[in-house]
Design a protein around this motif. Structure first.
Motif, PDB file in Angstrom:
ATOM      1  N   LEU A  80       2.922  52.181   1.207  1.00 18.77           N
ATOM      2  CA  LEU A  80       1.701  52.475   1.949  1.00 18.77           C
ATOM      3  C   LEU A  80       1.743  51.832   3.334  1.00 18.77           C
ATOM      4  O   LEU A  80       1.338  52.446   4.335  1.00 18.77           O
ATOM      5  CB  LEU A  80       0.478  51.982   1.168  1.00 18.77           C
ATOM      6  N   VAL A  81       2.239  50.608   3.399  1.00 16.63           N
ATOM      7  CA  VAL A  81       2.391  49.933   4.703  1.00 16.63           C
ATOM      8  C   VAL A  81       3.329  50.741   5.599  1.00 16.63           C
ATOM      9  O   VAL A  81       3.040  50.968   6.785  1.00 16.63           O
ATOM     10  CB  VAL A  81       2.911  48.501   4.526  1.00 16.63           C
ATOM     11  N   LYS A  82       4.453  51.197   5.050  1.00 20.11           N
ATOM     12  CA  LYS A  82       5.407  51.984   5.843  1.00 20.11           C
ATOM     13  C   LYS A  82       4.771  53.284   6.319  1.00 20.11           C
ATOM     14  O   LYS A  82       4.952  53.694   7.473  1.00 20.11           O
ATOM     15  CB  LYS A  82       6.656  52.300   5.010  1.00 20.11           C
ATOM     16  N   ASP A  83       3.994  53.945   5.425  1.00 22.71           N
ATOM     17  CA  ASP A  83       3.340  55.197   5.820  1.00 22.71           C
ATOM     18  C   ASP A  83       2.358  54.976   6.960  1.00 22.71           C
ATOM     19  O   ASP A  83       2.244  55.800   7.867  1.00 22.71           O
ATOM     20  CB  ASP A  83       2.606  55.800   4.612  1.00 22.71           C
ATOM     21  N   VAL A  84       1.645  53.863   6.931  1.00 21.39           N
ATOM     22  CA  VAL A  84       0.685  53.564   8.000  1.00 21.39           C
ATOM     23  C   VAL A  84       1.426  53.304   9.314  1.00 21.39           C
ATOM     24  O   VAL A  84       1.033  53.796  10.374  1.00 21.39           O
ATOM     25  CB  VAL A  84      -0.196  52.355   7.625  1.00 21.39           C
ATOM     26  N   ILE A  85       2.510  52.542   9.255  1.00 20.30           N
ATOM     27  CA  ILE A  85       3.304  52.261  10.461  1.00 20.30           C
ATOM     28  C   ILE A  85       3.851  53.572  11.040  1.00 20.30           C
ATOM     29  O   ILE A  85       3.816  53.796  12.253  1.00 20.30           O
ATOM     30  CB  ILE A  85       4.469  51.293  10.145  1.00 20.30           C
ATOM     31  N   ASP A  86       4.364  54.431  10.161  1.00 22.21           N
ATOM     32  CA  ASP A  86       4.880  55.728  10.617  1.00 22.21           C
ATOM     33  C   ASP A  86       3.768  56.546  11.270  1.00 22.21           C
ATOM     34  O   ASP A  86       3.997  57.271  12.251  1.00 22.21           O
ATOM     35  CB  ASP A  86       5.474  56.514   9.446  1.00 22.21           C
ATOM     36  N   HIS A  87       2.571  56.440  10.730  1.00 22.03           N
ATOM     37  CA  HIS A  87       1.439  57.191  11.271  1.00 22.03           C
ATOM     38  C   HIS A  87       1.072  56.688  12.663  1.00 22.03           C
ATOM     39  O   HIS A  87       0.707  57.486  13.548  1.00 22.03           O
ATOM     40  CB  HIS A  87       0.231  57.048  10.331  1.00 22.03           C
ATOM     41  N   ILE A  88       1.192  55.401  12.886  1.00 26.48           N
ATOM     42  CA  ILE A  88       0.830  54.809  14.181  1.00 26.48           C
ATOM     43  C   ILE A  88       1.929  55.021  15.225  1.00 26.48           C
ATOM     44  O   ILE A  88       1.663  55.403  16.361  1.00 26.48           O
ATOM     45  CB  ILE A  88       0.540  53.303  14.020  1.00 26.48           C
ATOM     46  N   LEU A  89       3.168  54.793  14.836  1.00 30.05           N
ATOM     47  CA  LEU A  89       4.271  54.780  15.799  1.00 30.05           C
ATOM     48  C   LEU A  89       5.112  56.058  15.784  1.00 30.05           C
ATOM     49  O   LEU A  89       5.924  56.257  16.690  1.00 30.05           O
ATOM     50  CB  LEU A  89       5.182  53.578  15.539  1.00 30.05           C
ATOM     51  N   GLY A  90       4.951  56.884  14.765  1.00 25.13           N
ATOM     52  CA  GLY A  90       5.804  58.060  14.651  1.00 25.13           C
ATOM     53  C   GLY A  90       5.035  59.314  14.314  1.00 25.13           C
ATOM     54  O   GLY A  90       3.958  59.572  14.847  1.00 25.13           O
ATOM     55  N   TYR A  91       5.578  60.075  13.376  1.00 24.30           N
ATOM     56  CA  TYR A  91       4.993  61.356  12.990  1.00 24.30           C
ATOM     57  C   TYR A  91       4.434  61.330  11.565  1.00 24.30           C
ATOM     58  O   TYR A  91       4.439  62.328  10.861  1.00 24.30           O
ATOM     59  CB  TYR A  91       6.034  62.474  13.152  1.00 24.30           C
ATOM     60  N   GLY A  92       3.973  60.162  11.148  1.00 20.46           N
ATOM     61  CA  GLY A  92       3.232  60.045   9.903  1.00 20.46           C
ATOM     62  C   GLY A  92       4.013  60.456   8.675  1.00 20.46           C
ATOM     63  O   GLY A  92       5.149  60.019   8.468  1.00 20.46           O
ATOM     64  N   LEU A  93       3.419  61.326   7.861  1.00 21.87           N
ATOM     65  CA  LEU A  93       4.032  61.735   6.598  1.00 21.87           C
ATOM     66  C   LEU A  93       5.374  62.428   6.792  1.00 21.87           C
ATOM     67  O   LEU A  93       6.189  62.477   5.867  1.00 21.87           O
ATOM     68  CB  LEU A  93       3.081  62.675   5.843  1.00 21.87           C
ATOM     69  N   LEU A  94       5.610  62.945   7.974  1.00 20.56           N
ATOM     70  CA  LEU A  94       6.867  63.659   8.240  1.00 20.56           C
ATOM     71  C   LEU A  94       7.989  62.742   8.709  1.00 20.56           C
ATOM     72  O   LEU A  94       9.153  63.138   8.722  1.00 20.56           O
ATOM     73  CB  LEU A  94       6.640  64.747   9.295  1.00 20.56           C
ATOM     74  N   GLN A  95       7.660  61.508   9.089  1.00 22.61           N
ATOM     75  CA  GLN A  95       8.657  60.621   9.676  1.00 22.61           C
ATOM     76  C   GLN A  95       9.855  60.359   8.764  1.00 22.61           C
ATOM     77  O   GLN A  95      11.000  60.356   9.242  1.00 22.61           O
ATOM     78  CB  GLN A  95       8.013  59.298  10.087  1.00 22.61           C
ATOM     79  N   PRO A  96       9.656  60.148   7.445  1.00 24.55           N
ATOM     80  CA  PRO A  96      10.830  59.919   6.588  1.00 24.55           C
ATOM     81  C   PRO A  96      11.827  61.072   6.622  1.00 24.55           C
ATOM     82  O   PRO A  96      13.042  60.856   6.523  1.00 24.55           O
ATOM     83  CB  PRO A  96      10.222  59.758   5.185  1.00 24.55           C
ATOM     84  N   TYR A  97      11.331  62.305   6.792  1.00 27.15           N
ATOM     85  CA  TYR A  97      12.226  63.462   6.843  1.00 27.15           C
ATOM     86  C   TYR A  97      12.884  63.586   8.218  1.00 27.15           C
ATOM     87  O   TYR A  97      14.063  63.943   8.316  1.00 27.15           O
ATOM     88  CB  TYR A  97      11.455  64.733   6.486  1.00 27.15           C
ATOM     89  N   LEU A  98      12.145  63.261   9.270  1.00 27.96           N
ATOM     90  CA  LEU A  98      12.734  63.255  10.602  1.00 27.96           C
ATOM     91  C   LEU A  98      13.806  62.181  10.724  1.00 27.96           C
ATOM     92  O   LEU A  98      14.748  62.315  11.516  1.00 27.96           O
ATOM     93  CB  LEU A  98      11.655  63.033  11.664  1.00 27.96           C
ATOM     94  N   ASP A  99      13.685  61.116   9.938  1.00 29.38           N
ATOM     95  CA  ASP A  99      14.676  60.039   9.949  1.00 29.38           C
ATOM     96  C   ASP A  99      15.960  60.418   9.220  1.00 29.38           C
ATOM     97  O   ASP A  99      16.977  59.734   9.366  1.00 29.38           O
ATOM     98  CB  ASP A  99      14.100  58.768   9.327  1.00 29.38           C
ATOM     99  N   MET A 100      15.922  61.492   8.420  1.00 32.25           N
ATOM    100  CA  MET A 100      17.118  61.926   7.696  1.00 32.25           C
ATOM    101  C   MET A 100      18.131  62.490   8.687  1.00 32.25           C
ATOM    102  O   MET A 100      17.803  63.354   9.503  1.00 32.25           O
ATOM    103  CB  MET A 100      16.748  62.976   6.645  1.00 32.25           C
ATOM    104  N   GLU A 101      19.346  62.006   8.619  1.00 33.08           N
ATOM    105  CA  GLU A 101      20.365  62.377   9.604  1.00 33.08           C
ATOM    106  C   GLU A 101      20.622  63.876   9.639  1.00 33.08           C
ATOM    107  O   GLU A 101      20.799  64.467  10.711  1.00 33.08           O
ATOM    108  CB  GLU A 101      21.674  61.634   9.307  1.00 33.08           C
ATOM    109  N   ASP A 102      20.638  64.530   8.478  1.00 37.43           N
ATOM    110  CA  ASP A 102      21.007  65.944   8.418  1.00 37.43           C
ATOM    111  C   ASP A 102      19.812  66.882   8.480  1.00 37.43           C
ATOM    112  O   ASP A 102      19.973  68.098   8.354  1.00 37.43           O
ATOM    113  CB  ASP A 102      21.804  66.222   7.133  1.00 37.43           C
ATOM    114  N   CYS A 103      18.609  66.338   8.653  1.00 39.97           N
ATOM    115  CA  CYS A 103      17.423  67.194   8.754  1.00 39.97           C
ATOM    116  C   CYS A 103      17.361  67.802  10.156  1.00 39.97           C
ATOM    117  O   CYS A 103      17.345  67.082  11.149  1.00 39.97           O
ATOM    118  CB  CYS A 103      16.153  66.403   8.459  1.00 39.97           C
ATOM    119  N   SER A 104      17.323  69.123  10.226  1.00 38.57           N
ATOM    120  CA  SER A 104      17.273  69.802  11.531  1.00 38.57           C
ATOM    121  C   SER A 104      15.971  70.545  11.755  1.00 38.57           C
ATOM    122  O   SER A 104      15.739  71.052  12.861  1.00 38.57           O
ATOM    123  CB  SER A 104      18.440  70.790  11.643  1.00 38.57           C
TER     124      SER A 104
END
Length: 454
Positions: A80-104
């Protein structure tokens, strides 16, 4: 700056703070993020400027979680902490997928309908925004406010660029998206695929890659065509990295996608006006003469800019581009239609002749696989101007990928292509049936076979 985006987000949500109850995980994350933003705005600003560690924000979020006793079923406090940080600094719920190297790519079709593209596979993922209102809020506050584009009732379909993260994002809201807001993320790889990478990924064989590399180093003019997302730019970029280092390249793109590491590449952006016309390409092409440019690359031709581009190619410039087409043999006619959009009064026949003389090799891609390599032979009669060199014998054709065997089925026929290879000492005996006459300084065609039909 991201701090300004966070202020806009806070203003956008503040008036609703006392009105809504939590209906989804997204709303819980957003509520915690909003409180964190209000209490720790300066800290967030320092983190975005790399003046403070992200761990300090994690501690601040954890304190708010403990104070409010927020809990989400099936989500650990750490996640939950990571999801909140991603929401503030990145693209929220989508950030883990954007962080995937092979995700295009990421495709949001609705609040509970999200898909990602990883390699050649497209699959559905467990991402939920909870409601249409939440998804619209996400688009407005996380995408629009961050990237400063225009998105409203009068302009309900918009394109956003995130050059830092190499993202292109297309968003639609009502009234255009009349069922649900939608968003499409296209992500460009941080480290571009090399030609060897693409061989390992079965886009093409090492023999086919070697042929394309030789054609490129000989100064061939290429068009890479196919449908959207078929790998056109990916292959063009890999081959551009293989041309000689001393060759000076000018790239012209509407949106940065190539990000070449070639030491002699000059990489510039052009703009398309409200009428769909690219302004700058003619000036850049002319300026290229003063910049000692050897090679002109246009990211994707889709309008009247084809006229200026192929005027240059017809004049002898090495020219590469990409274009949308469902078949290698249709792309030149499509380029001719684009040339007509410039207002030229030249006939279709003359424009097609210009293209036949200006393009050497057409590479057709389908589902991230080379489907065909075709040589353009201008000296042949109409109907015989396309010479298939390589083709893919398909063994398995699925929705998202193709399997098969690349087979070399033809030899080079055009005088221009053969001479380019010979002059650069790259011509191989098996490339052509033409007898070559070569001396110490030049290479030229000796006897060109009569290519009349039997």
């Amino acid at each position: 700056m991201i701090v300004n985006r966070l202020e806009e987000r806070a203003k956008h949500k503040e008036h609703k703070a006392g009105e809504k109850v939590f209906q989804s995980t997204y709303e819980v994350i957003e509520r915690i993020a909003l409180e964190t933003i209000k209490e720790h705005k300066d800290l967030i600003g320092e983190i975005t400027l790399s003046k403070a560690p992200k761990a300090s924000l994690e501690l601040a979020v954890l304190k708010i979680l403990n104070k409010r006793n927020y809990k989400v079923v099936d989500v650990s406090r750490k996640d939950l902490v990571k999801d909140v940080i991603d929401h503030i600094l990145g693209y929220g719920l989508l950030q883990p997928y954007l962080d995937m190297e092979d995700c295009s790519g990421i495709f949001i079709n609705g609040p509970d309908n999200c898909w990602i593209k990883v390699g050649k596979e497209i699959k559905r993922v467990n991402v939920s925004f909870g409601s249409i209102d939440n998804l619209k809020s996400y688009i407005r506050t996380t995408i629009q406010a961050n990237l400063k584009g225009e998105l409203n009732d009068d302009k309900a379909l918009a394109k956003f660029e995130d050059p830092v993260n190499k993202l292109r994002i297309i968003c639609a809201i009502d009234p255009v998206a009349h069922i649900s807001p939608t968003a499409v993320f296209r992500k460009h790889k941080g480290e571009a695929f090399s030609l060897n990478d693409l061989v390992e990924m079965d886009m093409l064989t090492i023999e086919l890659a070697e042929d394309l590399k030789r054609y490129g180093r000989a100064g061939a003019n290429f068009i890479f065509c196919g449908r959207g997302g078929s790998g056109k730019t990916t292959l063009m970029r890999a081959l551009l990295e293989e041309v000689q280092e001393e060759l000076r390249i000018l790239t012209m793109e509407e949106h940065g996608e190539l990000f070449l590491k070639h030491p002699n590449a000059v990489q510039l952006l052009v703009k398309r006006n409200t009428k769909g016309e690219v302004y700058g390409i003619e000036e850049l092409s002319d300026m290229g003469l003063l910049m000692t440019i050897d090679m002109y690359v246009f990211g994707e031709i889709r309008g009247a800019e084809a006229m200026s581009f192929y005027n240059g190619a017809f004049a002898g410039n090495i020219s590469w581009t990409t274009g949308h087409s469902g078949d290698a043999r249709k792309i030149l006619r499509k380029m001719m239609i684009n040339m007509k959009m410039s207002g030229t009064n030249l006939s279709d026949e003359i424009l097609l002749d210009m293209l036949y003389e200006s393009v050497n090799i057409i590479v057709f891609l389908d589902k991230f696989t080379v489907g065909e390599v075709v040589e353009v032979v201008p000296e042949e009669k109409e109907g015989k101007k396309y010479n298939t060199i390589w083709k893919l014998e398909k063994t398995n054709n699925q929705v998202t990928f193709i399997e098969g065997q690349h087979i070399k089925v033809g030899k080079l026929k055009s005088a221009d292509m053969i001479n380019k290879l010979a002059e650069n000492k790259l011509l191989r005996e098996e490339d052509t049936e033409v007898d070559m006459v070569v001396n110490s300084t030049t290479a030229c065609i000796g006897n060109i076979p009569n290519n009349k039909p039997n």
